[in-house]
Scaffold this active site. Structure first.
Site, PDB file in Angstrom:
ATOM      1  CD  GLU A 119      -2.883   1.212   2.318  1.00  0.00           C
ATOM      2  OE1 GLU A 119      -2.767   0.413   3.266  1.00  0.00           O
ATOM      3  OE2 GLU A 119      -3.754   2.086   2.276  1.00  0.00           O
ATOM      4  N   GLY A 259       3.264   2.641  10.473  1.00  0.00           N
ATOM      5  CA  GLY A 259       3.082   1.887  11.709  1.00  0.00           C
ATOM      6  C   GLY A 259       2.912   0.401  11.456  1.00  0.00           C
ATOM      7  CB  ALA A 260       0.987  -1.964  11.469  1.00  0.00           C
ATOM      8  CG  MET A 261       0.259  -3.203   4.817  1.00  0.00           C
ATOM      9  SD  MET A 261      -0.766  -1.762   4.370  1.00  0.00           S
ATOM     10  CE  MET A 261      -2.062  -2.597   3.459  1.00  0.00           C
ATOM     11  CG  HIS A 295      -5.711   0.814  12.658  1.00  0.00           C
ATOM     12  ND1 HIS A 295      -6.455   1.965  12.590  1.00  0.00           N
ATOM     13  CD2 HIS A 295      -5.175   0.638  11.423  1.00  0.00           C
ATOM     14  CE1 HIS A 295      -6.375   2.462  11.362  1.00  0.00           C
ATOM     15  NE2 HIS A 295      -5.600   1.676  10.626  1.00  0.00           N
ATOM     16  CD  GLU A 296      -2.622  -1.929  10.690  1.00  0.00           C
ATOM     17  OE1 GLU A 296      -3.192  -2.149   9.607  1.00  0.00           O
ATOM     18  OE2 GLU A 296      -2.179  -0.803  11.021  1.00  0.00           O
ATOM     19  CG  HIS A 299      -7.439  -1.776   8.137  1.00  0.00           C
ATOM     20  ND1 HIS A 299      -8.273  -0.844   7.560  1.00  0.00           N
ATOM     21  CD2 HIS A 299      -6.321  -1.087   8.493  1.00  0.00           C
ATOM     22  CE1 HIS A 299      -7.683   0.351   7.578  1.00  0.00           C
ATOM     23  NE2 HIS A 299      -6.502   0.237   8.145  1.00  0.00           N
TER      24      HIS A 299
HETATM   25  N1  ARG Z   1      -3.052   0.923   5.757  1.00  0.00           N
HETATM   26  C1  ARG Z   1      -2.000   1.086   6.741  1.00  0.00           C
HETATM   27  C2  ARG Z   1      -2.688   1.403   8.036  1.00  0.00           C
HETATM   28  O1  ARG Z   1      -3.239   2.405   8.278  1.00  0.00           O
HETATM   29  C3  ARG Z   1      -1.039   2.153   6.403  1.00  0.00           C
HETATM   30  C4  ARG Z   1      -0.086   1.820   5.324  1.00  0.00           C
HETATM   31  C5  ARG Z   1       0.249   2.979   4.521  1.00  0.00           C
HETATM   32  N2  ARG Z   1       1.470   2.818   3.857  1.00  0.00           N
HETATM   33  C6  ARG Z   1       1.948   3.672   2.964  1.00  0.00           C
HETATM   34  N3  ARG Z   1       3.099   3.440   2.485  1.00  0.00           N
HETATM   35  N4  ARG Z   1       1.316   4.719   2.561  1.00  0.00           N
HETATM   36  O2  ARG Z   1      -2.810   0.637   8.867  1.00  0.00           O
HETATM   37 ZN    ZN Z   2      -5.269   1.802   8.658  1.00  0.00          ZN
END
Ligand code: ARG
Ligand code: ZN
Length: 873
Positions: A119, A259-261, A295-296, A299
């Site tokens: 992402e 932070g995380a994905m 949070h993750e 998602h």
């Molecule tokens: N979707 C991830 C989150 O909010 C964030 C990752 C975004 N990464 C990026 N390279 N823009 O948990």
């Molecule tokens: Zn997120």
């Protein structure tokens, strides 16, 4: 090249399935992709795939036959295949260099292991693909790698095969049964330990839970595991949402841009948001780990099962998921303190963004680089917008809307409008005007006056709203927002009244007024005496307020409001007012007067602190220097610092005996992580700050020496780094480094604290630390710790009038940009609000921005931020 929302077109081709085969090698990794492509639209004969211009295209076949050169063309980020048939199988082989990937987007190496971040648009660095979230595909992934170096091979979904390949190599095949966009693809290959557990969903599915990390870090993964299980249960209870696969993997890596994905069933995390044990993590770190794990996980439904049609819709998943993680955390310990923290974050980061050159609506209409739009506006203001819908529709109404949203859109890539429509249709509500929150940037300003008519017992509130101009948006329409109000009588009790004019309803926390116009009047009758209004309880809308409340009213609310958030707000308001007066006095060389009324109010807070120590700690925490700066037309860098030190000094001396008593009473002999213990620790450490303001270095020294956990240790260092006892400071920092040399996350704190010091030689220290053997421009955590803390957390020293801080930052940005543009574009942000400073500072800041613009080969990430920031005067 600006991308516009209005130019959106549905994809011309669908990708039914993709099979990827990775041959992971130390020098060059081959990726073979086989995809079944089906035309969606008659008048688009060409198939356009995205791919990094640097990527080495080895071969490309259509239905088994190599495509002649005339059928393909490559320009910039795009590969076009001419006259694609209605359907066909494409085989594309590329070679990539994850070992040299410092951008940390796509496939890269961290700590010797392979991992991915796709992402928003990292997948195009792995292979050619229609890299957009509305192309959802079924993935099968085969990974081949050296068995000794990479015993663990992971991807999304279920492992369906594994085995040996001979010559020391092995393989695994993973299949994800859910269609997903490429940004949710993930792969990990490495030498990792694992902490395993399981969770039984409410319908009886057993889910295997695994957290992978370096073997030595496994003991620090238990808190993340417990948090994951609590989050899984919470989503079932609150939203009826269950996990949908038999396996949930989390991998912790130490080089990560964000932070995380939330990759489907294979979350990849920054170690900062996984590892937590009391020796290396503070109480705040524990809470952050829990919040990000949740949070993750959340998602999986809000993001993965229902995803975004295009990146302009990012807040569809992020605003909603932040709201969900905030509510989850609020349910774990203290709801009001969680709310205070979230509002502080919004004000500290989002309000300035909304008032600056990069202001954008939560659904932007254009971007140059999408990574620049993972902002506090899209995330945190986005969450506030969801929270307002939650408030307007009520808990049950909101849940009905969520149910309908999933019923309609499961498996789809949709828009923010689709979400709001589900909320409307499930409730028969009209959110037409409310939708403006998605389109209009800028923080609305409310101006509030009240009027009391003794003879009739009528009380009127007059609320005006205006939305400030933002770049590209000069005309704004009034917004619809919920305004939560309390009416408090002279005895401190809520008053009974009747709303006789204006739109609103009675609510368990007061009155829920609707603001819709520029000019709004609300009239209450049946009041025996003039009420004191408790305004915008719970921060029911993300706005600023100018109200005609006087200082005595605010201190009355500080003492009596039944809404804890409003109490805190009233107290902070008086502190801000006091600080701004002090700033004026400092500038004018006049005597500094704090006001006995504030001291008395604080004394009352400390007398009652036992009942909720963490809340008292919040009340007694002074607004930060940057926030005080936001309240001024021109940020008075030095005077703000002096004013704040002075207020702390006065409150320390006037309340010395309370601070000494509380420091003693809040000290526990046994360490623990219960909410009560954390709460007591918070107040103890605020007391420590006030004791240090008395000139007492000894308490902090002893505090450090006796601490058996990171929260206390850090609190002591924070005091020592600003204190007058250099020997004690140096000894403590040296001890800390020796003790934690092997713990990256602790060493990050060591760098950050030194960068945050208010000592005059801080920039010199920061320059020295830049050359420290443990510093690296390649590791985003380390960069944020040293450079980010200094530039965004140390207003006094970064904004030194010499301009040396600015020069230091722009030099770092220039170097980082060549390695990792995404992180460079974040680091540069402290320079962009030049218009808020005096002409000397503003000129120096612009000079550095201009110099950056002239850098050869500047990334579009940094270019977008810098060029937009120079468009304001
Ligand atoms: N979707 C991830 C989150 O909010 C964030 C990752 C975004 N990464 C990026 N390279 N823009 O948990
Ligand atoms: Zn997120």
């Amino acid at each position: 090249q600006t991308i516009f929302l209005k130019d959106y077109e549905a994809p011309a081709f669908a990708v039914e399935s993709i099979a990827l085969c990775f041959d992971l090698r130390e020098k060059g990794t081959r990726v073979l992709s086989t995809m079944t492509v089906v035309r969606q639209s008659e008048n688009m004969p060409n198939l356009v795939l995205d791919g990094d211009p640097q990527m080495d295209l080895l071969s490309i076949k259509l239905d088994g036959t190599p495509l002649p050169a005339g059928r393909i063309s490559r320009a910039g980020e795009q590969l076009t295949i001419k006259d694609m048939p209605a359907s066909g199988v494409l085989e594309i082989e590329v070679e990539i260099e994850p070992q040299n990937n410092a951008r940390l987007e796509g496939l890269y190496k961290s700590g010797g292991n392979f991992c991915t971040q796709c992402e928003a648009q990292g997948f195009r660095n792995i292979t050619f693909f229609p890299d957009r979230p509305d192309v959802m595909t079924r993935f099968t992934v085969r990974i081949e790698a050296d068995k000794a170096a990479y015993p663990v091979l992971l991807s999304n979904g279920n492992r369906i095969e594994q085995g040996d390949l001979g010559a020391g190599r092995h393989f695994a095949v993973w299949e994800d049964p859910f269609k997903k966009p490429a940004y949710l693809f993930a792969l990990v290959a490495g030498d990792l330990g694992v902490l395993s557990d399981q969770f039984t969903t409410r319908s009886g599915r057993t889910v295997a839970l695994h957290i992978y990390a370096k073997a030595r870090d496994l003991p620090k993964c238990q808190h993340a595991m417990d948090s994951l299980k609590r989050a899984m249960r919470w989503d079932e209870e609150v939203y009826g949402l269950e996990y949908d696969l038999d396996i949930y993997n989390i991998v912790a890596v130490s080089d990560f841009n964000m932070g995380a994905m939330e990759n489907k069933s294979l979350n990849i995390f920054n170690t900062k948001y996984v590892l937590a044990d009391p020796q290396i993590a503070t109480d705040t770190d524990f809470d952050n780990v829990e919040g990000v794990i949740a949070h993750e996980y959340f998602h999986n439904w809000t993001g993965n099962r229902v995803t975004c049609r295009d990146w302009f819709q990012l807040s569809l998943k992020e605003g909603l998921t932040v709201f969900r993680d905030q509510e989850y955390s609020a349910d774990q310990a203290s709801r009001s303190i969680k709310r205070i923290h979230d509002v502080k974050t919004l004000r500290a980061f989002q309000f300035p963004e909304d008032a600056g050159p990069l202001a954008h609506p939560i659904r932007p209409d254009s971007y140059i680089e999408i990574n620049n739009f993972y902002t506090v506006t899209v995330y945190n203001k986005g969450a506030e917008v969801i929270r307002m819908m939650h408030r307007l529709l009520g808990v049950e109404g909101f849940r009905r809307g969520m149910d309908l949203y999933f019923q309609r859109h499961d498996g789809q890539a949709v828009t923010c409008d689709d979400f709001v429509a589900a909320m409307e249709d499930a409730n028969g509500a009209d959110l037409g005007q409310f939708r403006l929150w998605y389109a209009q940037a800028g923080t609305p300003e409310l101006t509030i006056e009240d009027h009391w008519e003794e003879s009739t017992g009528r009380y009127e509130l007059h609320i005006k709203q205006s939305v400030p101009q933002t770049p590209g948006q000069t005309e704004k329409a009034p917004m619809h927002m919920p305004f939560l109000l309390g009416l408090i009588g002279p005895n401190g009790q809520e008053m009974d009244a009747e709303l006789v004019a204006g739109e609103g309803t009675r609510h368990d926390a007061g009155w829920l007024l609707h603001i819709r116009q520029s000019d709004n009047r609300y009239q209450f009758s049946g009041l025996g005496s003039r009420p004191i209004p408790s305004l915008l309880r719970g921060f029911s809308a993300p706005v600023t307020i100018k109200a005609s409340l006087n200082r005595a009213d605010k201190l009355f609310l500080t003492a009596h409001d039944s809404d804890p958030f409003a109490r805190w707000e009233a107290c902070q308001d008086v502190m801000i007012e006091t600080l701004l007066d002090l700033v004026k006095a400092v500038d004018a060389g006049q005597p500094l007067d704090v006001g006995q009324d504030l001291i008395d109010a604080c004394e009352k807070i400390l007398e009652d602190a036992q009942s909720d120590p963490a809340f008292a700690a919040e009340l007694m925490t002074l607004p930060g220097e940057a926030y005080i700066g936001q309240m001024m037309d021109v940020v008075a860098v030095d005077a703000i610092h002096h004013a704040r030190i002075h207020l702390r000094h006065v409150l320390a001396h006037a309340l010395e005996s309370h601070w000494r008593r509380l420091y003693r009473e809040m000290t526990d002999t046994v360490f623990g992580l219960s909410p009560e213990q954390k709460s007591r620790r918070a107040l103890k450490n605020v007391a420590l700050i006030y004791l240090a303001a008395l000139g007492d270095n000894e308490t902090a020294r002893t505090h450090y020496a006796q601490s058996n956990n990171m929260t206390d240790r850090l609190a002591a260092l924070q005091v020592l780094v600003n204190g007058s006892d250099d020997a004690a400071r140096d000894a403590a920092f040296a001890d800390f480094y020796d003790r934690f040399e092997m713990e990256d996350l602790a060493i990050d704190k060591w760098f950050a604290l030194q960068a945050l010091s208010d000592k005059p030689d801080t920039l010199k220290t920061v320059r020295t630390l830049r050359n420290h053997s443990a510093f690296s421009l390649r590791n985003p955590n380390r960069l944020r710790a040293l450079v980010g803390s200094f530039a965004s957390g140390n207003q006094l020293r970064f904004h030194a009038v010499s301009g040396e801080g600015y020069a230091f930052l722009s030099d770092i940005v220039k170097h980082v940009d060549q390695l990792n543009p995404q992180t460079a574009a974040r680091l540069v942000l402290p320079l962009i609000r030049h218009e808020r400073y005096d002409p000397v500072r503003a000129g120096l800041m612009r000079k550095q921005l201009q110099a950056l613009l002239n850098v050869d080969g500047l990334s579009k990430d940094v270019y977008e931020i810098v060029s937009k920031s120079l468009m304001t005067k």
